[in-house]
Design a protein around this motif. Structure first.
Motif, PDB file in Angstrom:
ATOM      1  N   LEU A  31      -2.935  10.531  -4.034  1.00  0.00           N
ATOM      2  CA  LEU A  31      -2.503   9.181  -3.635  1.00  0.00           C
ATOM      3  C   LEU A  31      -3.319   8.690  -2.446  1.00  0.00           C
ATOM      4  O   LEU A  31      -3.825   7.554  -2.447  1.00  0.00           O
ATOM      5  N   LEU A  32      -3.479   9.527  -1.432  1.00  0.00           N
ATOM      6  CA  LEU A  32      -4.206   9.100  -0.232  1.00  0.00           C
ATOM      7  C   LEU A  32      -5.657   8.761  -0.546  1.00  0.00           C
ATOM      8  O   LEU A  32      -6.253   7.893   0.111  1.00  0.00           O
ATOM      9  N   GLU A  33      -6.225   9.415  -1.551  1.00  0.00           N
ATOM     10  CA  GLU A  33      -7.602   9.116  -1.937  1.00  0.00           C
ATOM     11  C   GLU A  33      -7.755   7.683  -2.450  1.00  0.00           C
ATOM     12  O   GLU A  33      -8.853   7.121  -2.419  1.00  0.00           O
ATOM     13  N   GLN A  34      -6.681   7.078  -2.926  1.00  0.00           N
ATOM     14  CA  GLN A  34      -6.752   5.729  -3.503  1.00  0.00           C
ATOM     15  C   GLN A  34      -6.645   4.640  -2.444  1.00  0.00           C
ATOM     16  O   GLN A  34      -6.808   3.455  -2.761  1.00  0.00           O
ATOM     17  N   ILE A  35      -6.364   5.011  -1.201  1.00  0.00           N
ATOM     18  CA  ILE A  35      -6.100   4.024  -0.158  1.00  0.00           C
ATOM     19  C   ILE A  35      -7.337   3.838   0.728  1.00  0.00           C
ATOM     20  O   ILE A  35      -7.792   4.798   1.362  1.00  0.00           O
ATOM     21  N   PRO A  36      -7.897   2.636   0.790  1.00  0.00           N
ATOM     22  CA  PRO A  36      -9.042   2.392   1.676  1.00  0.00           C
ATOM     23  C   PRO A  36      -8.652   2.577   3.142  1.00  0.00           C
ATOM     24  O   PRO A  36      -7.498   2.363   3.524  1.00  0.00           O
ATOM     25  N   ARG A  37      -9.612   2.962   3.963  1.00  0.00           N
ATOM     26  CA  ARG A  37      -9.318   3.224   5.377  1.00  0.00           C
ATOM     27  C   ARG A  37      -9.108   1.948   6.183  1.00  0.00           C
ATOM     28  O   ARG A  37      -8.539   1.987   7.274  1.00  0.00           O
ATOM     29  N   ASN A  38      -9.535   0.803   5.647  1.00  0.00           N
ATOM     30  CA  ASN A  38      -9.486  -0.432   6.438  1.00  0.00           C
ATOM     31  C   ASN A  38      -8.272  -1.300   6.115  1.00  0.00           C
ATOM     32  O   ASN A  38      -8.275  -2.496   6.410  1.00  0.00           O
ATOM     33  N   VAL A  39      -7.230  -0.733   5.514  1.00  0.00           N
ATOM     34  CA  VAL A  39      -6.054  -1.540   5.177  1.00  0.00           C
ATOM     35  C   VAL A  39      -5.334  -1.978   6.447  1.00  0.00           C
ATOM     36  O   VAL A  39      -5.295  -1.245   7.445  1.00  0.00           O
ATOM     37  N   GLU A  40      -4.747  -3.165   6.387  1.00  0.00           N
ATOM     38  CA  GLU A  40      -4.068  -3.716   7.567  1.00  0.00           C
ATOM     39  C   GLU A  40      -2.556  -3.556   7.484  1.00  0.00           C
ATOM     40  O   GLU A  40      -1.910  -3.281   8.499  1.00  0.00           O
ATOM     41  N   ARG A  41      -1.979  -3.735   6.286  1.00  0.00           N
ATOM     42  CA  ARG A  41      -0.512  -3.629   6.160  1.00  0.00           C
ATOM     43  C   ARG A  41      -0.167  -2.789   4.928  1.00  0.00           C
ATOM     44  O   ARG A  41      -0.742  -2.976   3.844  1.00  0.00           O
ATOM     45  N   VAL A  42       0.803  -1.900   5.123  1.00  0.00           N
ATOM     46  CA  VAL A  42       1.266  -1.022   4.054  1.00  0.00           C
ATOM     47  C   VAL A  42       2.780  -1.109   3.962  1.00  0.00           C
ATOM     48  O   VAL A  42       3.480  -1.071   4.991  1.00  0.00           O
ATOM     49  N   LEU A  43       3.296  -1.204   2.744  1.00  0.00           N
ATOM     50  CA  LEU A  43       4.735  -1.173   2.490  1.00  0.00           C
ATOM     51  C   LEU A  43       5.076   0.126   1.790  1.00  0.00           C
ATOM     52  O   LEU A  43       4.450   0.491   0.793  1.00  0.00           O
ATOM     53  N   ASP A  44       6.062   0.840   2.324  1.00  0.00           N
ATOM     54  CA  ASP A  44       6.545   2.085   1.723  1.00  0.00           C
ATOM     55  C   ASP A  44       7.951   1.839   1.195  1.00  0.00           C
ATOM     56  O   ASP A  44       8.906   1.700   1.971  1.00  0.00           O
ATOM     57  N   LEU A  45       8.081   1.776  -0.130  1.00  0.00           N
ATOM     58  CA  LEU A  45       9.359   1.502  -0.773  1.00  0.00           C
ATOM     59  C   LEU A  45      10.125   2.803  -0.996  1.00  0.00           C
ATOM     60  O   LEU A  45       9.634   3.712  -1.650  1.00  0.00           O
ATOM     61  N   GLY A  46      11.340   2.864  -0.454  1.00  0.00           N
ATOM     62  CA  GLY A  46      12.108   4.093  -0.534  1.00  0.00           C
ATOM     63  C   GLY A  46      11.515   5.144   0.382  1.00  0.00           C
ATOM     64  O   GLY A  46      11.256   6.274  -0.009  1.00  0.00           O
ATOM     65  N   THR A  47      11.312   4.760   1.622  1.00  0.00           N
ATOM     66  CA  THR A  47      10.538   5.578   2.553  1.00  0.00           C
ATOM     67  C   THR A  47      11.159   6.925   2.861  1.00  0.00           C
ATOM     68  O   THR A  47      10.472   7.849   3.279  1.00  0.00           O
ATOM     69  N   LEU A  55       1.780   9.921   6.453  1.00  0.00           N
ATOM     70  CA  LEU A  55       0.512  10.424   5.924  1.00  0.00           C
ATOM     71  C   LEU A  55      -0.515   9.299   5.793  1.00  0.00           C
ATOM     72  O   LEU A  55      -1.701   9.484   6.109  1.00  0.00           O
ATOM     73  N   VAL A  56      -0.060   8.130   5.336  1.00  0.00           N
ATOM     74  CA  VAL A  56      -0.965   6.988   5.217  1.00  0.00           C
ATOM     75  C   VAL A  56      -1.495   6.596   6.594  1.00  0.00           C
ATOM     76  O   VAL A  56      -2.693   6.343   6.772  1.00  0.00           O
ATOM     77  N   LYS A  57      -0.615   6.574   7.589  1.00  0.00           N
ATOM     78  CA  LYS A  57      -1.035   6.164   8.935  1.00  0.00           C
ATOM     79  C   LYS A  57      -1.920   7.217   9.588  1.00  0.00           C
ATOM     80  O   LYS A  57      -2.720   6.894  10.460  1.00  0.00           O
ATOM     81  N   ARG A  58      -1.768   8.460   9.183  1.00  0.00           N
ATOM     82  CA  ARG A  58      -2.677   9.490   9.697  1.00  0.00           C
ATOM     83  C   ARG A  58      -4.099   9.230   9.199  1.00  0.00           C
ATOM     84  O   ARG A  58      -5.069   9.420   9.925  1.00  0.00           O
ATOM     85  N   LYS A  59      -4.215   8.772   7.957  1.00  0.00           N
ATOM     86  CA  LYS A  59      -5.532   8.432   7.415  1.00  0.00           C
ATOM     87  C   LYS A  59      -6.033   7.108   7.974  1.00  0.00           C
ATOM     88  O   LYS A  59      -7.235   6.947   8.233  1.00  0.00           O
TER      89      LYS A  59
END
Length: 209
Positions: A31-47, A55-59
């Motif tokens: 999953l983390l491999e699919q996320i570009p490093r330059n994203v500005e906003r992320v929504l986590d549904l059912g966090t 994990l996303v914010k660590r990347k």
């Protein structure tokens, strides 16, 4: 429809064994491999306790996150995890209901949450996620899906240390192909199952730019 996730005992019991879920780290890594490093906003549904968003914010350390859940125990755990992180907003909401106004996102992620929704709601939620994404945005759903046969479902349960007698009645499992078809119908491109182990699967789609 049974949903036990408002019960603190049920939510905390899940958290106590979540780290031991077989192959979970593999699915999260893909999953983390699919996320570009330059994203500005992320929504986590059912966090839940915020594990995936962390994990996303660590990347992507500069990403602003919105963590949405409806379980009081899970929300408390997420608040504790992100207590010192002003870039994360915790939102209490049951996504059996239409999503509240949240703005737009570069990435929407979810981890073992959407399968608690009735099937009709799964599909309408996919439509809402598509609308929330910026053009070129990515949706990654690390999900618990249905096995094609009862025997394979039972095999999965035993593989995760459960049995038919302890199967979670909150689960409303649906097969991979139906969900991939829905994502394509909604308008997502490059839709595929990017990773799978028994009933754990990563479903990904991209909103056309």
């Amino acid at each position: 429809m049974v949903n036990q996730w408002t019960q603190a005992e049920h939510a905390l019991g899940y958290l106590s064994r979540a780290e031991q879920l077989p192959h979970r780290l593999e699915g999260e890594a893909v999953l983390l491999e699919q996320i570009p490093r330059n994203v500005e906003r992320v929504l986590d549904l059912g966090t839940g306790d915020g594990r995936l968003l962390a994990l996303v914010k660590r990347k992507c350390p500069h990403t602003k996150g919105v963590a949405l859940d409806f379980s009081p125990a899970m929300l408390q755990a997420a608040q504790a995890r992100f207590a010192d992180d002003a870039t994360v907003e915790i939102v209490a909401h049951d996504f059996d209901q239409p999503l509240p106004p949240l703005g737009c996102f570069d990435v929407v992620v979810s981890s073992f949450a959407i399968h608690h929704c009735p099937h009709e709601r799964k599909r309408s939620l996919y439509e809402e996620i598509f609308d929330l994404l910026e053009p070129g945005g990515v949706f990654c759903n690390l999900e618990h899906v249905a096995s094609p046969t009862p025997a394979l479902h039972e095999r999965f349960l035993y593989a995760i240390g459960q049995s038919p007698h302890t199967d979670d009645p909150s689960n409303k499992l649906l097969d991979v192909e139906t969900q991939l078809g829905w994502l394509r119908q909604v308008g997502f491109a490059d839709v595929d199952c990017y990773w799978k182990w028994l009933e754990l699967a990563l479903l990904v789609g991209v909103k056309p730019a």
